[in-house]
Each structure stands twice: as C-alpha cells, then as structure tokens.
Write a protein that holds these residues in place. Structure first.
Motif, mmCIF file in Angstrom:
data_model
loop_
_atom_site.group_PDB
_atom_site.id
_atom_site.type_symbol
_atom_site.label_atom_id
_atom_site.label_comp_id
_atom_site.label_asym_id
_atom_site.label_seq_id
_atom_site.Cartn_x
_atom_site.Cartn_y
_atom_site.Cartn_z
ATOM 1 N N ASN A 14 0.863 -1.123 0.182
ATOM 2 C CA ASN A 14 -0.192 0.003 0.094
ATOM 3 C C ASN A 14 0.838 1.294 -0.032
ATOM 4 O O ASN A 14 0.547 2.250 -0.638
ATOM 5 C CB ASN A 14 -0.780 0.061 1.138
ATOM 6 C CG ASN A 14 -2.166 -0.818 1.045
ATOM 7 O OD1 ASN A 14 -2.460 -1.531 0.017
ATOM 8 N ND2 ASN A 14 -2.737 -1.333 2.024
ATOM 9 N N LYS A 17 2.304 1.764 -3.454
ATOM 10 C CA LYS A 17 1.083 2.118 -4.402
ATOM 11 C C LYS A 17 1.044 3.697 -4.168
ATOM 12 O O LYS A 17 0.756 4.546 -5.156
ATOM 13 C CB LYS A 17 0.049 1.659 -4.305
ATOM 14 C CG LYS A 17 -0.062 0.043 -4.811
ATOM 15 C CD LYS A 17 -1.425 -0.642 -4.363
ATOM 16 C CE LYS A 17 -1.385 -2.216 -4.769
ATOM 17 N NZ LYS A 17 -2.413 -2.778 -4.319
ATOM 18 N N ARG A 18 1.129 4.032 -2.920
ATOM 19 C CA ARG A 18 0.722 5.531 -2.691
ATOM 20 C C ARG A 18 2.158 6.372 -3.165
ATOM 21 O O ARG A 18 2.001 7.452 -3.557
ATOM 22 C CB ARG A 18 0.711 5.738 -0.992
ATOM 23 C CG ARG A 18 -0.836 5.058 -0.711
ATOM 24 C CD ARG A 18 -1.083 4.720 0.782
ATOM 25 N NE ARG A 18 -0.737 6.048 1.545
ATOM 26 C CZ ARG A 18 -0.999 6.041 2.936
ATOM 27 N NH1 ARG A 18 -0.920 5.064 3.378
ATOM 28 N NH2 ARG A 18 -0.741 7.386 3.455
ATOM 29 N N LYS A 21 2.075 6.492 -7.087
ATOM 30 C CA LYS A 21 1.160 7.187 -7.699
ATOM 31 C C LYS A 21 1.752 8.788 -8.268
ATOM 32 O O LYS A 21 1.210 9.382 -9.087
ATOM 33 C CB LYS A 21 -0.101 7.794 -6.775
ATOM 34 C CG LYS A 21 -1.178 6.501 -6.640
ATOM 35 C CD LYS A 21 -2.037 6.590 -5.450
ATOM 36 C CE LYS A 21 -2.660 8.017 -5.623
ATOM 37 N NZ LYS A 21 -3.972 7.972 -4.836
ATOM 38 N N SER A 69 -4.574 2.000 0.185
ATOM 39 C CA SER A 69 -3.635 2.451 -0.894
ATOM 40 C C SER A 69 -3.891 3.628 -1.918
ATOM 41 O O SER A 69 -3.409 3.791 -2.811
ATOM 42 C CB SER A 69 -3.401 1.130 -1.848
ATOM 43 O OG SER A 69 -4.779 0.818 -2.607
ATOM 44 N N THR A 70 -4.717 4.633 -1.402
ATOM 45 C CA THR A 70 -5.345 5.577 -2.159
ATOM 46 C C THR A 70 -4.770 6.877 -1.741
ATOM 47 O O THR A 70 -4.791 8.053 -2.428
ATOM 48 C CB THR A 70 -6.792 5.866 -2.103
ATOM 49 O OG1 THR A 70 -7.221 5.539 -0.719
ATOM 50 C CG2 THR A 70 -7.619 4.545 -2.422
ATOM 51 N N ASP A 71 -4.288 7.072 -0.450
ATOM 52 C CA ASP A 71 -3.731 8.530 -0.013
ATOM 53 C C ASP A 71 -2.575 8.649 -0.853
ATOM 54 O O ASP A 71 -1.787 7.813 -1.232
ATOM 55 C CB ASP A 71 -3.388 8.307 1.391
ATOM 56 C CG ASP A 71 -4.605 8.555 2.286
ATOM 57 O OD1 ASP A 71 -5.870 8.401 2.004
ATOM 58 O OD2 ASP A 71 -4.479 8.303 3.706
ATOM 59 N N ASN A 72 -2.441 10.079 -0.983
ATOM 60 C CA ASN A 72 -1.275 9.975 -1.616
ATOM 61 C C ASN A 72 0.002 10.679 -0.500
ATOM 62 O O ASN A 72 -0.538 11.136 0.391
ATOM 63 C CB ASN A 72 -1.437 11.900 -2.166
ATOM 64 C CG ASN A 72 -2.096 11.666 -3.657
ATOM 65 O OD1 ASN A 72 -2.376 10.637 -4.150
ATOM 66 N ND2 ASN A 72 -3.072 12.656 -3.725
ATOM 67 N N ASN A 91 -3.605 7.323 -10.705
ATOM 68 C CA ASN A 91 -4.549 6.697 -9.476
ATOM 69 C C ASN A 91 -4.581 5.126 -9.818
ATOM 70 O O ASN A 91 -4.977 4.328 -9.046
ATOM 71 C CB ASN A 91 -5.763 7.281 -9.205
ATOM 72 C CG ASN A 91 -5.751 8.670 -8.579
ATOM 73 O OD1 ASN A 91 -5.201 8.651 -7.530
ATOM 74 N ND2 ASN A 91 -6.323 9.772 -9.151
#
Length: 105
Positions: A14, A17-18, A21, A69-72, A91
């Motif tokens: 995660n 991924k962050r 991005k 895994s979505t926060d920057n 994203n």
C-alpha cells in the motif's frame, strides 16, 4: 511496554502504491519500522531506487493508516525527490514492475 510492531506485505505494498502514484520509482527498500515509545507515533524508513541520498520516511499516528493504498504521499525533502515527481497523479498505478525489498527480508 510497547509490543514489537511490524507491517504486513500488503501494508508495505500500500505504501509503494501511494508513493508510485506521484513518483517514478524503480525500487523501494523498507529499512526499518518502529513506534516511538514517548509519542506512540509509527515511523517507517525506506530507500528509493537503491540510492542512499533518496532515503526518507513516513510517520503516522495510527497503524491503520497503512491499510489503504489511495492516499497520496509526498516525499521530503521535496527538492531531493523533485526529479522523480510525476507531472500528474496516476491513480491506476501498477507496482508489478517495482522491485520491493520488504521489512525483514
């Protein structure tokens, strides 16, 4: 006494991924993970692209912050990582081509 905390591979993925991005990275090596006994804050240290000059870290107050895994993530110092910064956030990043050395490996 604090228990010895660690991160799962999924939590480490995660983080990758962050970062991926917003940054062009080829590899990441997780160096250490610890909890500050005074503040309870968790600190994760890692190295990007095998370059000692590209060592940085991430500090969070709750372990659950590693569950998404979505926060920057912005890497500091900003000037050091500027050349890796993507022109736009991706994203739908795929981390399959990024070499990851996990904690404890």
């Amino acid at each position: 006494m604090l228990t010895k905390e660690t991160l799962t591979k999924r939590q480490q993925d995660n983080v990758v991924k962050r970062i991926a991005k917003s940054y062009d990275i080829e590899s990441i090596e997780f160096l250490n993970f610890r909890q500050d006994p005074m503040t309870g804050t968790y600190h994760l240290k890692f190295k990007i692209n095998g370059d000692d000059k590209l060592q940085t870290g991430l500090s969070v107050s709750k372990l659950s912050r590693f569950d998404n895994s979505t926060d920057n993530i912005g890497l500091d110092p900003v000037e050091t990582f500027a050349e890796l910064k993507k022109s736009s956030i991706d994203n739908n990043v795929n981390i399959d081509s990024i070499y990851i050395k996990y904690l404890g490996e």
